[in-house]
Every structure is written in C-alpha cells, then in structure tokens.
Design a protein around this motif. Structure first.
Motif, short mmCIF file in Angstrom:
data_model
loop_
_atom_site.label_atom_id
_atom_site.label_comp_id
_atom_site.label_asym_id
_atom_site.label_seq_id
_atom_site.Cartn_x
_atom_site.Cartn_y
_atom_site.Cartn_z
N SER A 1 20.17 -23.93 41.09
CA SER A 1 21.07 -24.48 42.12
C SER A 1 20.56 -24.16 43.53
O SER A 1 20.64 -25.00 44.44
N GLN A 2 20.05 -22.95 43.70
CA GLN A 2 19.51 -22.58 45.02
C GLN A 2 18.38 -23.53 45.40
O GLN A 2 18.30 -24.02 46.52
N HIS A 3 17.50 -23.78 44.42
CA HIS A 3 16.36 -24.65 44.67
C HIS A 3 16.84 -26.06 45.02
O HIS A 3 16.39 -26.66 46.00
N GLN A 4 17.79 -26.54 44.23
CA GLN A 4 18.28 -27.90 44.42
C GLN A 4 18.96 -28.04 45.79
O GLN A 4 18.73 -29.02 46.51
N GLN A 5 19.76 -27.07 46.17
CA GLN A 5 20.47 -27.18 47.46
C GLN A 5 19.50 -27.04 48.63
O GLN A 5 19.68 -27.67 49.68
N GLU B 1 16.44 -28.05 48.58
CA GLU B 1 15.77 -29.35 48.62
C GLU B 1 16.68 -30.41 49.26
O GLU B 1 16.23 -31.21 50.10
N GLN B 2 17.95 -30.39 48.89
CA GLN B 2 18.91 -31.34 49.47
C GLN B 2 19.01 -31.15 50.99
O GLN B 2 19.12 -32.12 51.75
N ALA B 3 18.97 -29.90 51.40
CA ALA B 3 19.04 -29.60 52.84
C ALA B 3 17.84 -30.22 53.56
O ALA B 3 17.98 -30.85 54.61
N LEU B 4 16.66 -30.08 52.93
CA LEU B 4 15.45 -30.65 53.54
C LEU B 4 15.54 -32.17 53.66
O LEU B 4 15.06 -32.74 54.64
N GLU B 5 16.15 -32.78 52.66
CA GLU B 5 16.28 -34.25 52.70
C GLU B 5 17.11 -34.70 53.90
O GLU B 5 16.81 -35.72 54.52
N VAL B 6 18.13 -33.94 54.22
CA VAL B 6 18.96 -34.31 55.39
C VAL B 6 18.12 -34.19 56.67
O VAL B 6 18.16 -35.08 57.52
N LEU C 1 11.07 -25.96 59.29
CA LEU C 1 10.09 -25.08 58.67
C LEU C 1 10.60 -23.68 58.41
O LEU C 1 9.91 -22.85 57.85
N GLY C 2 11.85 -23.41 58.85
CA GLY C 2 12.39 -22.07 58.65
C GLY C 2 13.74 -22.12 57.96
O GLY C 2 14.45 -23.12 58.03
N PHE C 3 14.06 -21.03 57.28
CA PHE C 3 15.33 -20.95 56.56
C PHE C 3 15.99 -19.61 56.84
O PHE C 3 15.33 -18.58 56.84
N ARG C 4 17.29 -19.67 57.12
CA ARG C 4 18.09 -18.44 57.14
C ARG C 4 19.33 -18.68 56.31
O ARG C 4 20.06 -19.63 56.54
N ASN C 5 19.55 -17.81 55.33
CA ASN C 5 20.70 -17.99 54.46
C ASN C 5 22.01 -17.63 55.16
O ASN C 5 22.05 -16.66 55.92
N PRO C 6 23.07 -18.39 54.88
CA PRO C 6 24.40 -17.93 55.28
C PRO C 6 24.64 -16.51 54.72
O PRO C 6 24.22 -16.22 53.59
N TYR C 7 25.26 -15.67 55.47
CA TYR C 7 25.54 -14.26 55.11
C TYR C 7 24.25 -13.48 54.84
O TYR C 7 24.27 -12.44 54.21
N LEU C 8 23.12 -14.02 55.30
CA LEU C 8 21.80 -13.43 55.02
C LEU C 8 21.63 -13.18 53.52
O LEU C 8 20.94 -12.24 53.11
N GLY C 9 22.28 -14.05 52.73
CA GLY C 9 22.33 -13.83 51.28
C GLY C 9 21.11 -14.37 50.57
O GLY C 9 21.22 -15.23 49.71
N VAL D 1 13.49 -17.07 47.85
CA VAL D 1 12.22 -16.87 48.54
C VAL D 1 11.12 -17.68 47.86
O VAL D 1 10.29 -18.31 48.52
N ARG D 2 11.15 -17.73 46.52
CA ARG D 2 10.17 -18.54 45.79
C ARG D 2 10.38 -20.03 46.09
O ARG D 2 9.42 -20.77 46.30
N SER D 3 11.64 -20.45 46.16
CA SER D 3 11.93 -21.86 46.44
C SER D 3 11.48 -22.25 47.85
O SER D 3 10.94 -23.33 48.05
N PHE D 4 11.72 -21.37 48.80
CA PHE D 4 11.33 -21.68 50.19
C PHE D 4 9.83 -22.01 50.24
O PHE D 4 9.42 -22.99 50.84
N ALA D 5 9.03 -21.14 49.60
CA ALA D 5 7.58 -21.35 49.63
C ALA D 5 7.22 -22.63 48.88
O ALA D 5 6.43 -23.44 49.36
N ALA D 6 7.84 -22.84 47.71
CA ALA D 6 7.51 -24.01 46.88
C ALA D 6 7.88 -25.31 47.60
O ALA D 6 7.22 -26.33 47.42
N LEU D 7 8.92 -25.27 48.42
CA LEU D 7 9.36 -26.49 49.10
C LEU D 7 8.70 -26.67 50.48
O LEU D 7 9.05 -27.59 51.21
#
Ligand SMILES: [Zn+2]
Length: 448
Positions: A95-99, A101-106, A115-123, A129-135
């Motif tokens: 789900s993390q990966h999918q969401q 990816e969906q965010a990138l589509e928007v 090119l950067g990501f910060r999680n809500p609640y720094l969660g 981290v693996r998904s960020f690099a893969a995407l």
C-alpha cells in the motif's frame, strides 16, 4: 487511525478543540490566506538568496494546482507529502508503494517535478525508503533529529508528556556530527530534518513570542554550526505569517556566522551530496614526512587540512585547527601520513562509509609498524553495525573520533564553497483551505 483519533491520542482532547479553533483562524474558505503565507516564507528565504522546500499531499495538490505551480514558479521546491495525509507505519509495504506511486501521478498530471518525499508524521518505514528509491525519488527528509533546546523540567507534566509523546512518534534521533549529515541509503539520499518543529513549539508548548521562538531556532543553528551539520527547519506554512519574525531572526543569524552557512533547498542538498560522493583523494609519498596530494573533485569542494604544512597552495583559516586548502594539487609536510589506514580485512562497507564522509583512506597492513605512521589506523572486520540503531551509534562514534583527531588529516568539508553548515527552510502544506483540513479526516480514513 483517523485524524481526530490521531490528534486526540497525540495532543489530547482539549488541544484538539483548540486546534479546531485555530483552523478557522489560519485557513480560509479560499486559498488567499495560504497564498499569502507561502509567498511570505518565499520572500523571507529569497531575501537571503535561498529557496524553500514545501511538501504537499497529492490530494491537496490536485485541488490547488494553480497556487502550487505559482509557488514553484516563484522558486520554491515542491516535494511529496504522501497521497493523503496518513501514517505509512499503519500501511502494508504494498500500500505504501501504491500510494507513493499515486502521489507521483498527480504531480505528473499537474506538470510539477517531484524528487523529494517527507512522510506525514515523519512516519517513514524501511519499505517506504525502498519504494522512494524504486520510484525515482532522489531524497527523503524524514529522519528526525531532536535538538534539546527546550528545558523540559520547566514544563507542566501534561505539556511534558505531550512533548515526549511527539519525540517517540517522530522516532527521534540524537544529534551528532554524523546524524546531522545527509547519507545514502541505496540510491536514495536521506536528509535529516529537525525537531522540535513549529507545531511542537508554537501550538503545543505555546512559545508564541517571536523573540523567544527565534532564540530557540538560533540556538539550534548554533549547535548545528558547531557540528558542521544541516539544520532542516520545519515551519508549516499555516504558521508562516505568525512565525515570520522568528524565521527572519534565524535567517539573519545564520548569515552572521564567521563562516558561511549554505541556505539551500533540499533538492540542492541532495544534488550536492551526489556530487560530493564522487570526490576522492590520491596521495603519494615524496619522502619520510612529505606527501603529494591530488584532490579529484569539482570546484565547489571544500578541502580541509589540519596539523600539517601545505606547500605551494593558498590556505585560509577555518575552525579550530583546520584550514582550507585552495588547490587541487598540493604538497604537505607532516609528522604522520594525513590519512586513515584501513586493515585489509576491514569490510568494504566501512571503506565506502569513510569515502562518503569525505576522508582520505588507504588500505594498509595495520598490525605492523606502518600503521603507526598514519593519523588513524582502523581494523573493523565486522563492519559498522547490523541494526539501524547500532549503525547510527557506531557511525556517529567513528565520525566523532576522526573529527576529534589532533593529528595530521586531509579531508573534504561537508558543504560546498567553504560553508561550515547548511540551513534548509522547509514546510509541510498539510492543507490550503478549511475544506482541505476537514477532508483530511475522510481521506486518511479512506486510505488507512
Ligand atoms: Zn503533515
């Protein structure tokens, strides 16, 4: 968990009621107030020659593409703050990966680079981290360094308990020369962020006096400067106008330091870290106490040297016993070889780590007299830790040991162009309007 339950758990029912009250004061039913506050932060940072970085949930971006594009055109960097404002720690890896990816589509749909990501609640999570690099993200800014500038003994038990709950929510890490630097995790550059953030100080501890707040931020800057690290300020734009005087105090203070503080967006920091990771030295003995050093680096590199004499190159004072060397080929005279000797059996990850930190490294037999001729000889066959916390501890200790060496040493400074520290002004645009604020509750539940 939805936003109401989450907020009550972390802030208490009374605070949540107060928060609701402030929502109507800080957000409007149109984007006018948010536009003003985003432009205000931009103007402050631009005045000092830098660019801020804002992170936004994709659903909020989709509702306000014109405003965010306008802010980006004015020079702000825009990164992702999730698809909706939820905590990745409660989602499966898929789900993390999918969401993500969906965010990138928007972002793609509204023609904004991301090119950067910060999680809500720094969660953040290992999966994320693996998904960020893969995407294809270049960096994340999630690791929360806690700067202990608030005297917790002076807080009421309720405030103190709330403050400490935030620290565990944000998975807080202790500041050290190492933890205040970016670092690679696979292909991803991880840039630390700083807490307490404006929400903890202004809303939770009610430090609303701008001189007091500005002084706390200056204190953080001063400590980060002392460790040559990065101070990633997190100022939510909803408090951008309220905290403008404190922000201006921090920016002015950062520019008054004896050595430059690099004011940069997080993307600029990421690109610098990639550039710097390629830097190497080569060293060749010319005699018992003399070496020729070649620095293979870009013109932005800062070369530092201590406890040695530099021939045929200009040097300038730095901090402590360090000086900067303004040349790419130079000769040094020193009592010891100014580099770190690594035993043949020391694992390769240690060597890679030392290169990433900018040190001059050579593989030599360290159980012979030869080792005594180096600034430091290391024999670390077991590497630098297995678990994440063990790695942070061992890496911090090793960097601290090297930085404290009172011996001849040549290395690359952490920041470009003779800067001693870095400052990034960032903020999470959680909502733009009152409607966004309340939609968060529904959206976070939908994507839980
Ligand atoms: Zn947020």
């Amino acid at each position: 968990m939805n936003l109401v339950a989450f907020s009550i758990r972390t802030k208490g029912a009374h605070n949540f009621a107060r928060r609701l009250w402030t929502v109507f004061a800080r957000f409007g039913f149109t984007d006018a107030r948010s536009r003003r506050t985003l432009l205000s932060i931009l103007a402050s940072v631009r005045k000092y020659g830098g660019s801020p970085t804002f992170f936004i949930p994709a659903v909020v971006l989709r509702r306000h593409p014109e405003l965010i594009n306008e802010i980006a055109l004015c020079g702000a960097e825009i990164g992702s703050h999730g698809y909706v404002h939820n905590d990745y720690r409660s989602l499966s890896g898929a789900s993390q990966h999918q969401q993500t990816e969906q965010a990138l589509e928007v972002f793609h749909d509204v023609q904004l680079q991301c090119l950067g990501f910060r999680n809500p609640y720094l969660g953040w999570t290992d999966d994320a981290v693996r998904s960020f690099a893969a995407l294809g993200f270049g960096y994340d800014s999630n690791e929360a360094i806690i700067h202990d500038v608030v005297d917790r003994s002076q807080l009421t038990p309720t405030l103190r308990a709330g403050f400490e709950k935030s620290l565990s929510l944000f998975q807080a890490i202790t500041p050290s020369a190492y933890t205040l630097r970016p670092h690679f995790e696979g292909a991803l550059v991880r840039i630390p962020t700083s807490i307490p953030d404006d929400e903890m100080l202004y809303d939770r501890l009610r430090i609303t006096d701008q001189v007091a707040l500005g002084n706390l931020w200056q204190e953080v800057m001063s400590r980060v400067y002392g460790l040559s690290g990065i101070y990633t300020l997190n100022l939510h734009p909803e408090r951008g106008v309220l905290c403008k005087p404190a922000l201006n105090r921090l920016l002015a203070y950062s520019q008054q330091q004896p050595l430059p503080v690099w004011l940069a967006s997080l993307r600029e920091v990421e690109l610098w870290w990639r550039e710097r990771a390629q830097f190497r030295f080569s060293i060749e003995p010319l005699g018992e106490t003399s070496w020729r050093i070649e620095a293979n680096c870009t013109p932005r590199a800062t070369i530092l040297a201590r406890h040695l004499t530099v021939d045929n190159a200009p040097i300038a004072e730095w901090t402590g016993t360090d000086c900067t060397v303004d040349a790419r080929h130079f000769t040094v005279q020193a009592a010891l070889c100014p580099c770190i000797a690594l035993s043949p059996r020391t694992s390769n990850d240690v060597e890679a780590f030392l290169y990433e930190q900018g040190y001059l490294v050579q593989r030599v037999e360290t159980d012979t007299d030869r080792a005594a001729r180096y600034a430091l000889a290391l024999d670390i066959p077991d590497g630098l830790g297995k678990t994440r916390s063990e790695q942070i501890e061992k890496r911090s200790a090793l960097v601290a040991e090297i930085e404290a060496l009172e011996k001849p040493l040549v290395r690359y400074g952490i920041w470009p162009d003779r800067a001693c520290a870095a400052l990034a002004i960032t903020g999470d645009i959680d909502s733009i309007t009152v409607q966004d604020f309340f939609l968060r509750i529904v959206e976070a539940r939908q994507y839980a």
